[in-house]
Structures are given as structure tokens and as C-alpha cells.
Motif scaffolding. Structure first.
Motif, PDB file in Angstrom:
ATOM      1  N   VAL A  46       0.743  -1.286   0.102  1.00 27.15           N
ATOM      2  CA  VAL A  46       0.060  -0.052   0.169  1.00 27.15           C
ATOM      3  C   VAL A  46       0.785   1.145  -0.081  1.00 27.15           C
ATOM      4  N   VAL A  47       0.854   2.219  -1.116  1.00 29.08           N
ATOM      5  CA  VAL A  47       1.659   3.372  -1.062  1.00 29.08           C
ATOM      6  C   VAL A  47       0.602   4.435  -0.705  1.00 29.08           C
ATOM      7  N   VAL A  48       1.397   5.295   0.132  1.00 29.19           N
ATOM      8  CA  VAL A  48       0.679   6.667   0.243  1.00 29.19           C
ATOM      9  C   VAL A  48       1.213   7.661  -0.877  1.00 29.19           C
ATOM     10  N   ALA A  49       0.016   8.245  -1.446  1.00 25.48           N
ATOM     11  CA  ALA A  49       0.353   9.060  -2.689  1.00 25.48           C
ATOM     12  C   ALA A  49      -0.162  10.437  -2.541  1.00 25.48           C
ATOM     13  N   GLU A  50       0.364  11.357  -3.427  1.00 28.63           N
ATOM     14  CA  GLU A  50      -0.083  12.538  -3.322  1.00 28.63           C
ATOM     15  C   GLU A  50      -1.691  12.583  -3.666  1.00 28.63           C
ATOM     16  N   GLN A  51      -2.216  13.646  -3.073  1.00 27.72           N
ATOM     17  CA  GLN A  51      -3.634  13.786  -3.355  1.00 27.72           C
ATOM     18  C   GLN A  51      -3.993  14.162  -4.913  1.00 27.72           C
ATOM     19  N   THR A  52      -3.239  14.903  -5.534  1.00 31.10           N
ATOM     20  CA  THR A  52      -3.332  15.043  -6.913  1.00 31.10           C
ATOM     21  C   THR A  52      -2.246  14.365  -7.487  1.00 31.10           C
ATOM     22  N   MET A  53      -2.591  13.138  -8.388  1.00 32.93           N
ATOM     23  CA  MET A  53      -1.675  12.131  -8.867  1.00 32.93           C
ATOM     24  C   MET A  53      -1.218  12.992 -10.395  1.00 32.93           C
ATOM     25  N   LYS A  54      -0.298  13.144 -10.377  1.00 34.40           N
ATOM     26  CA  LYS A  54       0.595  13.771 -11.659  1.00 34.40           C
ATOM     27  C   LYS A  54       1.221  12.661 -12.186  1.00 34.40           C
ATOM     28  N   ALA A  55       1.521  12.703 -13.495  1.00 39.15           N
ATOM     29  CA  ALA A  55       2.256  11.616 -14.299  1.00 39.15           C
ATOM     30  C   ALA A  55       3.547  11.207 -13.542  1.00 39.15           C
ATOM     31  N   ALA A  56       4.362  12.245 -13.170  1.00 41.26           N
ATOM     32  CA  ALA A  56       5.727  11.972 -12.620  1.00 41.26           C
ATOM     33  C   ALA A  56       5.587  11.101 -11.316  1.00 41.26           C
ATOM     34  N   ASN A  57       4.555  11.462 -10.349  1.00 41.91           N
ATOM     35  CA  ASN A  57       4.213  10.847  -9.256  1.00 41.91           C
ATOM     36  C   ASN A  57       3.804   9.352  -9.505  1.00 41.91           C
ATOM     37  N   TYR A  58       3.051   9.126 -10.455  1.00 47.33           N
ATOM     38  CA  TYR A  58       2.412   7.951 -10.824  1.00 47.33           C
ATOM     39  C   TYR A  58       3.620   7.054 -11.249  1.00 47.33           C
ATOM     40  N   LEU A  59       4.495   7.575 -12.361  1.00 47.17           N
ATOM     41  CA  LEU A  59       5.734   6.727 -12.740  1.00 47.17           C
ATOM     42  C   LEU A  59       6.576   6.243 -11.577  1.00 47.17           C
ATOM     43  N   ASN A  60       6.919   7.209 -10.518  1.00 52.22           N
ATOM     44  CA  ASN A  60       7.706   6.922  -9.593  1.00 52.22           C
ATOM     45  C   ASN A  60       7.149   5.443  -9.007  1.00 52.22           C
ATOM     46  N   ILE A  61       5.873   5.539  -8.509  1.00 54.47           N
ATOM     47  CA  ILE A  61       5.151   4.365  -7.996  1.00 54.47           C
ATOM     48  C   ILE A  61       5.316   3.400  -8.861  1.00 54.47           C
ATOM     49  N   ILE A  62       4.985   3.323 -10.074  1.00 52.32           N
ATOM     50  CA  ILE A  62       4.824   2.368 -10.851  1.00 52.32           C
ATOM     51  C   ILE A  62       6.457   1.928 -11.035  1.00 52.32           C
ATOM     52  N   ALA A  63       7.437   2.521 -11.306  1.00 52.82           N
ATOM     53  CA  ALA A  63       8.786   2.069 -11.004  1.00 52.82           C
ATOM     54  C   ALA A  63       9.355   1.516  -9.837  1.00 52.82           C
ATOM     55  N   ASP A  64       8.956   2.059  -8.875  1.00 55.35           N
ATOM     56  CA  ASP A  64       9.224   1.754  -7.331  1.00 55.35           C
ATOM     57  C   ASP A  64       8.639   0.525  -7.026  1.00 55.35           C
TER      58      ASP A  64
ATOM     59  N   ALA B 194       7.786  -8.607 -10.770  1.00 62.55           N
ATOM     60  CA  ALA B 194       8.964  -9.332 -10.893  1.00 62.55           C
ATOM     61  C   ALA B 194       8.753 -10.580  -9.851  1.00 62.55           C
ATOM     62  N   PHE B 195       8.120 -10.332  -8.671  1.00 65.54           N
ATOM     63  CA  PHE B 195       8.134 -11.216  -7.457  1.00 65.54           C
ATOM     64  C   PHE B 195       6.890 -12.180  -7.949  1.00 65.54           C
ATOM     65  N   VAL B 196       5.797 -11.737  -8.232  1.00 67.35           N
ATOM     66  CA  VAL B 196       4.747 -12.521  -8.730  1.00 67.35           C
ATOM     67  C   VAL B 196       4.533 -13.373  -9.949  1.00 67.35           C
ATOM     68  N   PHE B 197       5.387 -12.650 -10.891  1.00 67.63           N
ATOM     69  CA  PHE B 197       5.530 -13.227 -12.207  1.00 67.63           C
ATOM     70  C   PHE B 197       6.856 -13.164 -12.640  1.00 67.63           C
ATOM     71  N   PRO B 198       7.786 -14.173 -11.966  1.00 64.02           N
ATOM     72  CA  PRO B 198       9.153 -14.057 -12.558  1.00 64.02           C
ATOM     73  C   PRO B 198       9.392 -14.513 -14.034  1.00 64.02           C
ATOM     74  N   THR B 199       8.405 -14.956 -14.670  1.00 60.94           N
ATOM     75  CA  THR B 199       8.888 -15.455 -16.144  1.00 60.94           C
ATOM     76  C   THR B 199       8.427 -14.354 -16.852  1.00 60.94           C
ATOM     77  N   GLY B 200       7.340 -13.160 -16.453  1.00 61.02           N
ATOM     78  CA  GLY B 200       7.271 -12.063 -17.362  1.00 61.02           C
ATOM     79  C   GLY B 200       5.895 -12.458 -18.047  1.00 61.02           C
ATOM     80  N   LYS B 201       4.896 -13.240 -17.438  1.00 64.13           N
ATOM     81  CA  LYS B 201       3.711 -13.457 -17.817  1.00 64.13           C
ATOM     82  C   LYS B 201       2.673 -12.879 -17.329  1.00 64.13           C
ATOM     83  N   GLY B 202       2.708 -11.716 -16.402  1.00 68.21           N
ATOM     84  CA  GLY B 202       1.646 -11.029 -15.543  1.00 68.21           C
ATOM     85  C   GLY B 202       1.103  -9.846 -16.564  1.00 68.21           C
ATOM     86  N   ILE B 203      -0.092  -9.565 -16.485  1.00 69.46           N
ATOM     87  CA  ILE B 203      -0.747  -8.485 -17.382  1.00 69.46           C
ATOM     88  C   ILE B 203      -1.290  -7.696 -16.059  1.00 69.46           C
TER      89      ILE B 203
END
Length: 160
Positions: free
Chosen positions: A97-115, A122-131
Motif C-alpha cells: 500500500v503506497v501513500v500517494a499525493e492527493q493530486t496524482m501527476k504523471a511523474a508521481n505515478y511513474l515513480n510509484i510504478i517504477a518503485d 517481478a516477484f509474482v510473475f518471474p517469467t514475465g507472463k503477468g498482465i
């Protein structure tokens, strides 16, 4: 006639095109097996407000009682504090669970996605088959976010 004033239910505005695309997607996926559905990862967010009244609060009172201590909904001048929580989940595991900015901007969202999402996938789908499924919020469709997903298509897929 027994009619009462009520606030309308808030639902997404669906155009004919939206309904057509949803029906098309449903038809394409209606025969999927349980194993295929287990490949999906969803994310969502919820906003929790401390002092802000967003118009969903209702009180029952008699005429002239609007200022009794039990009737008004207090608020602060700036709308009050709150937090936005974002989480990821799948058949296999619940993500952080990630605490995020109230107004989500693309850069904030990208940081959450990347981090967060990257390591979760990678943990849940180590073979790269996740969607990964996300909604059509503006920050989700930003160029920098879509480019990041393009760079990582060998690790997991983004549902269109």
C-alpha cells in the motif's frame, strides 16, 4: 406521491463507444480459463479525507435545526487534510500500500510504478507472463508512463 429528494448515484459516464468497447472486450475474454485470469494484476486508489465534506454526508433534521451541534458538518478553510492510498493486488499476492499525493501527476505515478509495481510484478510473475490493468486516469495515459511500460514489455504486459 411519496417522492423524496436524493443525491444521484455517481457512476462513470459511458458513451456508446465505451459500451461497444466493453462488450467487445468481454466477448474476447469470456472463454478465458481460471489460469489465464490469474495472470492479471489490478491496482486502485482511494482518497481518505479528514475534515473535508465532499457532499456525500446527509443529516436528518427539522426546519430551523441546521445550526444545532448535531447537524452541521464542520470543515476547515483549505478543505482539510487527507491521504491517497494506492495498492496492487492479484490472485497470488497483495502488493504494498503506497501513500500517494492527493493530486496524482504523471511523474508521481511513474515513480510509484517504477518503485513498487516493477518489483511486485517481478516477484509474482518471474517469467514475465503477468498482465497489469489500470484505469484511464490522465496520469495513467501520460506519454512518459506509456513509454515506461513499452520499455518493460519483456517483464510484464499492460492491458489495453
Amino acid at each position: 406521491m411519496g417522492l423524496c429528494s436524493r443525491r444521484p448515484a455517481r457512476v462513470p459516464l459511458l458513451t456508446k463507444r465505451h459500451r461497444h468497447l466493453r462488450l467487445q472486450w468481454d466477448r474476447e475474454h469470456r472463454d478465458w480459463t481460471m489460469d489465464e485470469w490469474k495472470r492479471f494484476v489490478w491496482s486502485d486508489e482511494s482518497q481518505f479525507l479528514i475534515h473535508h465534506v465532499d457532499g456525500h454526508v446527509r443529516v436528518r433534521r427539522l426546519p430551523g435545526e441546521q445550526l444545532l451541534p448535531s447537524c452541521p458538518a464542520g470543515h476547515t478553510q483549505d478543505g482539510g487534510d487527507g491521504i491517497m492510498l494506492r495498492w496492487t493486488f492479484s490472485w497470488a499476492a497483495v502488493g504494498p500500500v503506497v501513500v500517494a499525493e492527493q493530486t496524482m501527476k504523471a511523474a508521481n505515478y511513474l515513480n510509484i510504478i517504477a518503485d513498487q509495481l516493477h518489483s511486485y510484478m517481478a516477484f509474482v510473475f518471474p517469467t514475465g507472463k503477468g498482465i497489469f490493468q489500470q484505469d484511464n486516469a490522465l496520469c495513467h495515459k501520460a506519454r512518459i508512463v506509456l513509454e515506461w511500460f513499452e520499455e518493460h514489455t519483456d517483464e510484464f504486459h499492460l492491458m489495453s
